[in-house]
Motif scaffolding. Structure first.
Motif, mmCIF file in Angstrom:
data_model
loop_
_atom_site.group_PDB
_atom_site.id
_atom_site.type_symbol
_atom_site.label_atom_id
_atom_site.label_comp_id
_atom_site.label_asym_id
_atom_site.label_seq_id
_atom_site.Cartn_x
_atom_site.Cartn_y
_atom_site.Cartn_z
ATOM 1 N N GLU A 548 0.904 -1.251 0.198
ATOM 2 C CA GLU A 548 0.121 0.017 -0.279
ATOM 3 C C GLU A 548 0.740 1.150 -0.069
ATOM 4 O O GLU A 548 2.251 1.199 0.264
ATOM 5 C CB GLU A 548 -1.064 0.105 0.967
ATOM 6 N N TYR A 549 0.202 2.324 -0.571
ATOM 7 C CA TYR A 549 0.973 3.612 -0.579
ATOM 8 C C TYR A 549 1.297 4.160 0.859
ATOM 9 O O TYR A 549 0.464 3.996 1.696
ATOM 10 C CB TYR A 549 -0.073 4.554 -1.244
ATOM 11 N N LYS A 550 2.485 4.502 1.092
ATOM 12 C CA LYS A 550 2.952 4.894 2.516
ATOM 13 C C LYS A 550 3.483 6.222 2.268
ATOM 14 O O LYS A 550 4.431 6.834 1.446
ATOM 15 C CB LYS A 550 4.247 3.706 2.775
ATOM 16 N N VAL A 551 3.003 6.982 3.375
ATOM 17 C CA VAL A 551 3.785 8.319 3.757
ATOM 18 C C VAL A 551 4.265 8.169 4.846
ATOM 19 O O VAL A 551 3.785 8.093 6.070
ATOM 20 C CB VAL A 551 2.686 9.497 3.775
ATOM 21 N N ALA A 624 3.712 -0.003 -5.477
ATOM 22 C CA ALA A 624 3.294 1.019 -4.132
ATOM 23 C C ALA A 624 4.303 2.199 -4.017
ATOM 24 O O ALA A 624 5.496 1.740 -4.187
ATOM 25 C CB ALA A 624 2.949 0.457 -2.865
ATOM 26 N N MET A 625 3.821 3.386 -3.699
ATOM 27 C CA MET A 625 4.768 4.676 -3.663
ATOM 28 C C MET A 625 5.173 4.691 -2.202
ATOM 29 O O MET A 625 4.094 4.550 -1.251
ATOM 30 C CB MET A 625 4.138 5.676 -4.198
ATOM 31 N N LEU A 626 6.216 5.038 -1.935
ATOM 32 C CA LEU A 626 6.726 5.717 -0.703
ATOM 33 C C LEU A 626 7.044 7.122 -0.816
ATOM 34 O O LEU A 626 7.803 7.539 -1.592
ATOM 35 C CB LEU A 626 8.000 4.812 -0.289
ATOM 36 N N THR A 627 6.528 7.938 0.178
ATOM 37 C CA THR A 627 6.721 9.324 0.156
ATOM 38 C C THR A 627 7.365 9.750 1.299
ATOM 39 O O THR A 627 6.685 9.308 2.461
ATOM 40 C CB THR A 627 5.449 10.249 0.076
ATOM 41 N N VAL A 628 8.404 10.254 1.233
ATOM 42 C CA VAL A 628 9.010 10.533 2.728
ATOM 43 C C VAL A 628 8.845 12.119 3.227
ATOM 44 O O VAL A 628 9.088 12.969 2.119
ATOM 45 C CB VAL A 628 10.667 10.387 2.463
ATOM 46 N N VAL A 629 8.507 12.253 4.207
ATOM 47 C CA VAL A 629 7.982 13.687 4.790
ATOM 48 C C VAL A 629 8.633 13.984 5.956
ATOM 49 O O VAL A 629 9.184 12.931 6.705
ATOM 50 C CB VAL A 629 6.593 13.950 4.919
#
Length: 1319
Positions: A548-551, A624-629
């Motif tokens: 799943e897409y993760k932030v 799935a995409m990983l977005t780092v914030v």
């Protein structure tokens, strides 16, 4: 093997013995193990091309390769005789091959030119190659020649010939200059196919001395050069006599140009030509034209179109190129050359011939003893090729006699072959354009069956995919292949199994129940051979839980799950990728069995992560995409549509239902409300998804009701408050069995198109509704209310049936039933339709007309019988036409009118008739087919009515107290005209109407003079015409009497004195040909305008003569470019403008406008200056100190005046001369009338005294413009001081001049007068 199977094999052997005498064609397998002990005649596998052109600098290599068992031996012939290779040291034959290598170094290559043929021979026959013609490539030198210089006149055509030396192969031609630069080619200058350079017309720019033709030879890669050609283009129009004398007319190439010329062809010559081309080659047609301007070339094929896919235009459309020519390209081709002066065309007749080409070449035969084989050599060509047969390289007529062999033109039949009769047959087909030669052997073998597929091979496939089980075999006779499953079940060719000719078994959609042991048996009359293979149908690999897409915040951990379901017997391999590449080599990335963990997440970890599950048979993947914030407070809850369901499974399958199970996706913070289930019909409507049913949001299964003969695929969508999810992946295909139709076609309808037929139509069932193959319709019919049986007809692939031979407009009971190969549909319902209609037979009778008034009449008739209508009665159409008016003698042909009265009517009203007229009436009955015959005509008259309005009313003469009116009679009298009534009344200045006066006139009067009218008064007139029925509608007009000129006052501009009186205008006469135009008032509308300023605003007053509807006061800031502001002031002669800005000057005027009239009336403009706002401080005029100061100043001025008077009395003079020099007399420098500037000063008149003026001794007296001059405060004239100091008039002569000469010059307005304008 059980008993039933043995019986089946025995029966197969008997059948094979019977079939062994039939023709068979067995392909020799390429398996080396099979070929190892299998005898085979020679077969040529490689040979050189028929036309071999060699480079003399390289060796000659003639290829000849062949296969056979035993290995063939090779020999060659040259020019028809044996070529002894061993005796020539320069010739080498490769070992185990027939390929020759000829070393021509140090030898004359021409020695080896000739025709060669290779022969391959073994114990079973002889194969031969094509005839190979060997020729040496040649690149000869250009012959020595001297090219004469070409001198041509501008505009003429020109051809520069190349004529290259003949080479082998022909050279490529290129025109270049001394610098090896290609000469530019265009529509005017082009190169022909033969290499010549063509100029459609020459220009001076074509002059040069280095036109060089180059020939490039392909094999030797050499370039030969022609001697340069010099071309000089002369322009006779610009060439002077000296230069022209250097040339003689005979020096010019061709004739002299005539300026612009019609097109003409330079190539080809004449009106027609012919061209022959061989099939399969490229056709090139060429047309080059001359003319001025340069002609354009176009192409067309007579009686057909150019083949767009194979056609191209080259060389600036001068060459038509058609590739891969065939017989359809035969015909006449026309090229047209056109310029603005005309066109010319040339026809090229193209004939397509053909060297021999294969229709079907003979194929190798493997025959068992006593079998019969056929060799066919099917060729075509133009002209028709001649076919010759050879056996082992010997003409068949010269070969040893064989009674089992029969030759019939292109066919050789070999009957009852015997062992040892193997041979190689050659077919040679030739005509004048070439030949074809093919080898085909007949190999007589007696071989028991062999199964070439390895035994016990295991085939593995994924469920719902096709499975192919091979059973490659060999034998002579050809073995028959049969298949069994689990050694018991015989497999027949048909759904879901397909058995191909090569023995391969295909299972279209493999299911787990298809797993097991399969046996293929190869049988011929020499034996039986079986082979076993195994099929394993595996479950597909599927990802049950996708990543799943993760932030993720920097420094935290990210977990991607990837749970997979796969077949237990398959070994899975999980692979993780980042952005489609390998994972970084970093211990922070931890890969587990079904997950990926990224510890201590960094910015560079952002991207797409993909898990791939591989097995030996299939794979599945998900990303799935990983977005780092950066670290942030806990975000608000985000509501999104749910993820799509997964893991669709079909269980509990029956003929009409199936159980669907799925796994819900993530709700994304909003609970799932329901699931939508859709299906796709892969058989009838692939790609179209249809809603089937819905399930509750808590359900994960649904029982689906299905239709027969449908290839179902299902998918599920989840819905929450945000919306629907994306569709799930489709389920596996599920096929239902066929059945009889469940319904019949809809919209059954019967209607005739002709009087003797009925067309029965319906809406056909869809493929989905058909429930099976072979859908047809059974159409039933019988005449209604007639005791007879149903008739029927079966209809396929149609939606209508035409029943002919019926009676006209008869009711029929009809019904349509659907059926297919599996049964009939339900009993259909009965509908009633009618056969076709025909035109009615009868006409209405007893037509009677009742006239109600002058515009309405009622028509009565007797209806026709329903049987004579011969169709559905639509109604009756009444046709009527006005013949003429009763007061007219000649008939007027007016357009006929018609009214249709629906239904079975017997009367109808005719409205809108014209009074006092004669009408003609007849009636027709109407059905859907059309109208019947007309009734007898009836005429009737309409009584008198009131007339129409008079055609016009005009005022044709004006005076102070009378007006003359003229009018025209009505366009429609509608009876006998008895006279006219004229009414009129005055209109006052407030648009009020005065008392009406009325006058009557006879019918023959069309004009009247109205006297005793008021001058400058507007009157309104009304005119009506009368018959004995009364007056008709009126026509109105307005007009004014002439203005009394005694009341008109001269317009006085403020501060400017009297102006010229307004111009008098003669009365306007209205044309009798322009009715209904309003008569305009005569003379000026406005007189004097005055203005004054008060605290309330600027009060504007004016004189107005007569009445006008729209009067405005308009004003604008002086020297402004803005639009005029206006205020409506109807009914008054004064108006106060409020809201003006203090300290500003405004231009003001009064304007009368009427939208219906082009004339605009306006007063003169006045300038209104609004005083500045006074200071609200204490008025200093009332202060004591101010009064005292003023008194002191007045006393001082009085003392100064007394001193001045005393000095003048003592002889002092006023400095008039200086005043004259500083100020010019306005009489000497008049104002220009157009722009207000001073005119040119005239030196000749500087010292001329004014007529009647007195001139002092020191010169002409001139006005001084200084503020302290008392002259400027006089009465507007010039003056001087007398000797006693008194102010007296100086220029009395000038006043007389002003009186005599009018306004030719005017003085500047006095400040006193300017101030008076505001009082």
């Amino acid at each position: 093997m059980d008993g039933s199977r043995k019986w089946l094999l025995g029966l197969g052997a008997v059948v094979l013995v019977f079939l062994s005498h039939m023709t068979s064609a067995l392909e020799v397998p390429l398996d080396p193990k099979v070929l190892e002990g299998l005898p085979q005649p020679p077969t040529i596998t490689q040979q050189s091309p028929k036309d071999y052109i060699f480079d003399p600098r390289e060796n000659i290599v003639l290829h000849c390769e062949a296969k056979g068992k035993p290995q063939p031996s090779f020999s060659w012939t040259r020019n028809g005789t044996h070529f002894d290779v061993e005796k020539d040291s320069k010739v080498l034959m490769k070992p185990g091959s027939g390929t020759l290598v000829i070393d021509i170094s140090g030898e004359k290559a021409e020695v080896y030119e000739g025709t060669y043929q290779c022969t391959a021979h073994n114990d079973h026959g002889t194969a031969i190659s094509n005839n190979i013609v060997i020729r040496q490539s040649r690149s000869p030198l250009w012959s020595k020649e001297r090219n004469e210089a070409v001198v041509v006149q501008k505009g003429v055509p020109l051809v520069l010939q190349c004529q290259p030396p003949a080479g082998l192969p022909p050279p490529v031609i290129i025109w270049m200059d001394n610098n090896f630069q290609r000469l530019p080619l265009d529509k005017r200058v082009s190169q022909a196919l033969n290499g010549d350079l063509y100029f459609s017309n020459v220009l001076p720019d074509d002059t040069r001395n280095d036109y060089i033709c180059y020939a490039r030879f392909h094999y030797t890669q050499t370039i030969q050069q022609k001697q340069p050609i010099s071309v000089t283009v002369l322009d006779m129009e610009t060439m002077n006599e000296t230069v022209a004398a250097l040339y003689n007319i005979t020096d010019f190439y061709r004739g002299s140009p005539d300026g612009e010329r019609h097109p003409g062809f330079m190539l080809p010559l004449g009106a027609t030509s012919t061209k022959m081309v061989l099939r399969g080659e490229t056709l090139e047609l060429e047309c080059i034209a001359e003319g001025l301007p340069t002609p354009d070339i176009s192409w067309q094929k007579e009686g057909g179109e150019l083949p767009s896919g194979r056609m191209s235009l080259q060389n600036f459309k001068k060459t038509l190129r058609i590739s891969d020519v065939n017989e359809a390209d035969t015909g006449s081709y026309r090229c047209t050359a056109a310029n603005k002066l005309g066109s010319v065309y040339h026809d090229i007749k193209v004939t397509v011939k053909a060297a021999p080409f294969w229709v079907s070449a003979p194929r190798n035969l493997i025959l068992a003893p006593n079998e019969t084989g056929i060799l066919t050599c099917r060729v075509n060509g133009t002209p028709k090729p001649t076919i010759r047969w050879f056996v082992n390289g010997v003409p068949i007529e010269n070969a040893p006699e064989d009674h089992s062999r029969k030759v019939d033109e292109d066919t050789v039949i070999i009957s009852s072959v015997q062992s040892g009769s193997s041979a190689v047959y050659q077919c040679n087909a030739s005509n004048e354009f070439g030949y074809l030669m093919a080898n085909a052997f007949v190999n007589v073998l007696a071989e028991p069956p062999r199964v070439l597929t390895p035994p016990n091979r295991v085939y593995q496939v994924i469920s719902n995919n096709p499975a192919l089980l091979h059973c490659a075999s060999f034998g002579s006779p050809i073995p028959v292949i049969t298949w069994f499953k689990d050694s018991q079940i015989s497999i027949r060719n048909g759904d879901p199994f397909v058995i191909y000719e090569n023995g391969t078994l295909e299972i279209n959609v493999a299911q787990p129940l298809n797993s097991g042991k399969y046996t293929c048996i190869a049988t011929n009359n020499l034996g039986i051979k079986e082979n076993h293979v195994f099929l394993e149908v595996k479950e597909p690999t599927r990802i049950l839980r996708q990543p799943e897409y993760k932030v993720v915040q920097r420094g935290m951990s990210a977990l991607f799950e990837c749970k997979v379901k796969h077949d237990p017997s398959l070994i899975p391999t999980m692979t993780w990728l980042k952005d489609k590449g390998e994972l970084p080599d970093d211990e922070r990335f931890v890969v587990d069995t079904d997950s990926l963990t990224i510890k201590d997440v960094r910015g560079e970890d952002e991207g797409a992560y993909t898990c791939i599950m591989n097995t030996t048979l299939d794979q599945d993947s998900a990303s799935a995409m990983l977005t780092v914030v950066e670290a942030t407070p806990t975000p608000a809850i985000v509501y999104e549509k749910p993820d799509p369901p997964t893991d669709l499974e079909l269980t509990d399958q029956t003929e009409r239902s199936v159980q669907l199970t799925w796994t819900p996706g993530d709700e994304n913070n909003s609970p799932i409300k329901n699931f939508l289930i859709q299906y796709e019909d892969l058989l009838h409507q692939p790609g179209v998804w249809v809603n089937l049913t819905e399930a509750d949001g808590t359900s994960t299964t649904a029982r689906l009701q299905l239709s027969p003969h449908v290839y179902y695929s299902f998918r599920v969508l989840a819905q929450n408050d945000v919306g629907y999810s994306n569709p799930s992946a489709p389920s596996h295909e599920y096929r239902t069995s066929p059945a009889a139709p469940d319904e019949n076609p809809s919209n059954v309808h019967g209607a005739g198109t002709q009087p003797d037929n009925i067309v029965i139509s319906w809406t056909p069932l869809t493929g989905f509704q058909s429930n099976g193959q072979g859908l047809q319709y059974k159409v039933y019919w019988k005449q209604k209310d007639v005791d007879e049986d149903w008739s029927s007809q079966n209809v396929a692939n149609a939606s209508q049936f035409v029943l002919s031979g019926t009676q006209t407009y008869v009711p029929y009971e009809i019904k349509v039933q659907a059926f297919n190969h599996y049964g009939n549909g339900p009993d259909p319902g009965v509908v009633v339709g009618y056969s076709g209609e025909d035109f009615p037979l009868s006409a209405p009778e007893s037509v009677n007309i009742m006239v109600h008034n002058s515009t309405v009449a009622e028509v009565h008739w007797e209806p026709v019988s329903l049987s004579s209508v011969r169709g559905k009665l639509q109604g009756y159409t009444v046709y009527y036409r006005r013949e003429r008016g009763l007061h007219e003698t000649a008939e007027e042909a007016e357009q006929q009118q018609a009214l249709t009265f629906s239904g079975n009517r017997s009367e109808g009203r005719l409205p809108g008739l014209q009074p006092y007229s004669l009408y003609n009436v007849f009636i027709k009955v109407l059905n859907n087919k059309g109208e019947g015959p007309s009734s007898l005509s009836k005429t009737f008259e309409t009584p008198e009515g009131v007339p129409g309005p008079p055609t016009f009313l005009n005022v044709v003469d004006y005076s102070l107290d009378s007006l003359t009116l003229a009018w025209g009679p009505p366009a429609n009298n509608n009876g006998r005209l008895v006279g006219y009534t004229l009414s009129y009344q005055p209109v006052n200045s407030t648009s009020g109407l005065g008392p009406i006066k009325e006058m009557s006139f006879l019918a023959n009067e069309t004009s009247a003079v109205l006297g005793s009218l008021n001058s400058s008064m507007l009157y309104k007139f009304y005119l009506t015409a009368r018959t004995i029925k009364g007056p008709g509608p009126s026509i109105s007009e307005e007009a004014s009497t002439i203005l009394d000129t005694a009341r008109i006052q001269p317009t006085v501009g403020p501060g400017k004195g009297p102006t010229e009186p307004p111009l008098t205008t003669s009365p306007t006469t209205q044309s009798l040909h322009s009715p209904f135009h309003k008569a305009l008032p005569i003379g000026p509308l406005f007189g004097t305008i005055n203005a004054s300023v008060s605290e309330d605003g600027a009060l504007i007053s004016w004189e107005q003569f007569g009445h006008h509807k729209n009067v405005f006061v308009e004003y604008i800031v002086e020297n402004s470019k803005e639009e005029w502001k206006k205020e409506l002031v109807n009914g008054t002669h004064s108006h106060t403008i409020k809201g003006l800005k203090p300290g500003m000057s405004y231009r003001v005027r009064v304007v009368a406008k009427d939208p219906a009239e082009p004339t605009v009336h306006s007063t003169n403009e006045v300038v209104v200056t609004v005083p500045a706002v006074p200071n609200r401080q204490v008025d200093i005029a009332t202060q004591g100190w101010f009064i005292g100061l003023m008194c002191a100043i007045a006393l001082l001025i009085l003392v100064l005046l007394i001193v001045c008077f005393i000095k003048r009395n003592k002889g002092g003079k006023y400095p008039v001369k200086e005043k004259e020099d500083a100020h010019q007399d306005p009489e000497i420098q008049p104002m220009k009338e157009d722009d207000g500037t001073f005119g040119e000063y005239s030196d000749t008149e500087d010292h001329k005294p004014l007529k009647g003026s007195r001139t002092p001794s020191n010169g002409t007296v001139r006005r001084d413009e200084s503020d302290d001059s008392l002259v400027d405060y006089g009465e507007g004239g010039d003056g001087q001081f007398n000797e006693d100091g008194s102010f007296i008039g100086q220029y009395s002569g000038k006043k007389e001049k002003d009186t005599h000469e009018g306004n030719e010059s005017s003085e500047a307005p006095s400040p006193v007068n300017a101030m008076n304008s505001f009082v």
